[in-house]
Design a protein around this motif. Structure first.
Motif, PDB file in Angstrom:
ATOM      1  N   THR A 122       0.832  -1.203   0.000  1.00  0.00           N
ATOM      2  CA  THR A 122       0.000   0.000   0.000  1.00  0.00           C
ATOM      3  C   THR A 122       0.865   1.250   0.000  1.00  0.00           C
ATOM      4  OG1 THR A 122      -1.756  -1.170   1.196  1.00  0.00           O
ATOM      5  CG2 THR A 122      -1.823   1.231   1.222  1.00  0.00           C
ATOM      6  N   PRO A 127      -1.942  -4.716  -7.304  1.00  0.00           N
ATOM      7  CA  PRO A 127      -3.311  -5.156  -6.993  1.00  0.00           C
ATOM      8  C   PRO A 127      -3.466  -6.668  -6.866  1.00  0.00           C
ATOM      9  CG  PRO A 127      -3.373  -3.397  -8.613  1.00  0.00           C
ATOM     10  CD  PRO A 127      -1.935  -3.765  -8.443  1.00  0.00           C
ATOM     11  N   ALA A 133      -4.750  -8.572  -3.622  1.00  0.00           N
ATOM     12  CA  ALA A 133      -5.883  -9.497  -3.719  1.00  0.00           C
ATOM     13  C   ALA A 133      -5.539 -10.843  -3.095  1.00  0.00           C
ATOM     14  CB  ALA A 133      -6.282  -9.680  -5.185  1.00  0.00           C
ATOM     15  N   ARG A 182     -10.144  -6.219  -5.453  1.00  0.00           N
ATOM     16  CA  ARG A 182      -8.752  -6.012  -5.860  1.00  0.00           C
ATOM     17  C   ARG A 182      -8.414  -6.831  -7.096  1.00  0.00           C
ATOM     18  NH1 ARG A 182      -6.004  -6.217   0.220  1.00  0.00           N
ATOM     19  NH2 ARG A 182      -6.532  -4.066   0.799  1.00  0.00           N
ATOM     20  N   GLU A 212      -9.295  -4.895 -10.118  1.00  0.00           N
ATOM     21  CA  GLU A 212      -8.265  -3.899 -10.422  1.00  0.00           C
ATOM     22  C   GLU A 212      -7.064  -4.551 -11.099  1.00  0.00           C
ATOM     23  OE1 GLU A 212      -7.332  -2.167  -6.688  1.00  0.00           O
ATOM     24  OE2 GLU A 212      -9.318  -1.288  -6.382  1.00  0.00           O
TER      25      GLU A 212
END
Length: 256
Positions: free
Chosen positions: A118, A135, A139, A154, A157
């Motif tokens: 992140t 991502p 996920a 996620r 994405e």
């Protein structure tokens, strides 16, 4: 640093030219007012050299970490990346947080991996080639933790960025196992898409495939827990997915 050095050189040249061309008996110029400037210039040069050496050391540690990671020495690579990050801070442009996330994920430190991925994702300077890898890894972390709705989001994405990422197939396999859709998990993980995976992620794929095959057909396949855990302890993954770790440890006892 270059600008400071240029000013110091100009001052020295001025004094040298004045001393060379002055008439005999002319007094030397009063340079006392330049002393504070000279001191500041010297301090700036010293600080610049110090910072430059720190940055160089940081990139050296980062390079050593990459080499260790490529050889599967994840814990040692993690130490190198952590030391490099202390020296480079934001100069790494988010690359070091990403590498830290990779190491933490391979060691099944899921919370730490999510935090580092992140942080890398929030770095504006992060190269796009690395940003597109995040991502799918986020996920996977969510799926391993059982947060399937977050994992699905996620995953969407990740597909938008790179639909052919083999990690997407692994995440779908984890989600299928979590939902006890063993036939779907077997179908996903048996395909060739995940064969490119290496390290603990490949071990996870093999373990989940063996688990799903056993649940569907009753066939017991050999599973080596070391390929999943590697240098990691069982505690972190057990906290996230106790049933999977119980399956792996049961197989380890059977082999022993």
């Amino acid at each position: 640093m270059r600008l400071v050095a240029q000013w110091v050189l100009l001052i020295v040249l001025f004094v040298a030219f004045y001393a060379f061309f002055r008439q005999p008996g002319d007094p030397l110029p009063d340079l006392t007012r330049w002393i504070p400037v000279a001191l500041l210039a010297v301090c700036a040069v010293v600080v610049s050299v110090f910072i430059g050496k720190r940055v160089q050391k940081g990139w050296t540690l980062s390079s050593e970490g990459n080499q260790l990671l490529s050889r599967g020495r994840i814990a040692a690579a993690l130490e190198k990346f952590e030391a490099a990050h202390l020296l480079l801070k934001s100069r790494s442009q988010g690359i070091l947080p990403f590498n830290l996330g990779v190491c933490h994920l391979d060691l099944w430190h899921l919370d730490a991996a999510e935090r580092e991925f992140t942080r890398a994702q929030d770095t504006k300077e992060l190269p796009e080639s690395i940003r597109r890898l995040i991502p799918a890894r986020l996920a996977l972390i969510a799926a391993l933790q059982g947060a399937l709705s977050i994992a699905d989001k996620r995953l969407g994405e990740a597909r938008a960025l790179d639909e052919e990422d083999p990690l997407i197939v692994l995440v779908n396999g984890v989600i299928a196992c979590r939902r006890e859709d063993w036939a779907q998990a077997r179908l996903l993980l048996h395909g060739p898409a995940t064969h490119i995976l290496g390290g603990p992620l490949r071990g996870l794929r093999d373990a989940l495939l063996a688990w799903s095959v056993e649940r569907v057909s009753g066939e017991r396949r050999y599973v080596d827990p070391i390929t999943v855990f590697g240098e990691a302890s069982t505690d972190k993954l057990r906290d996230a997915w106790p049933a999977l770790v119980a399956f792996l440890l049961e197989r380890a006892q059977q082999v022993a």
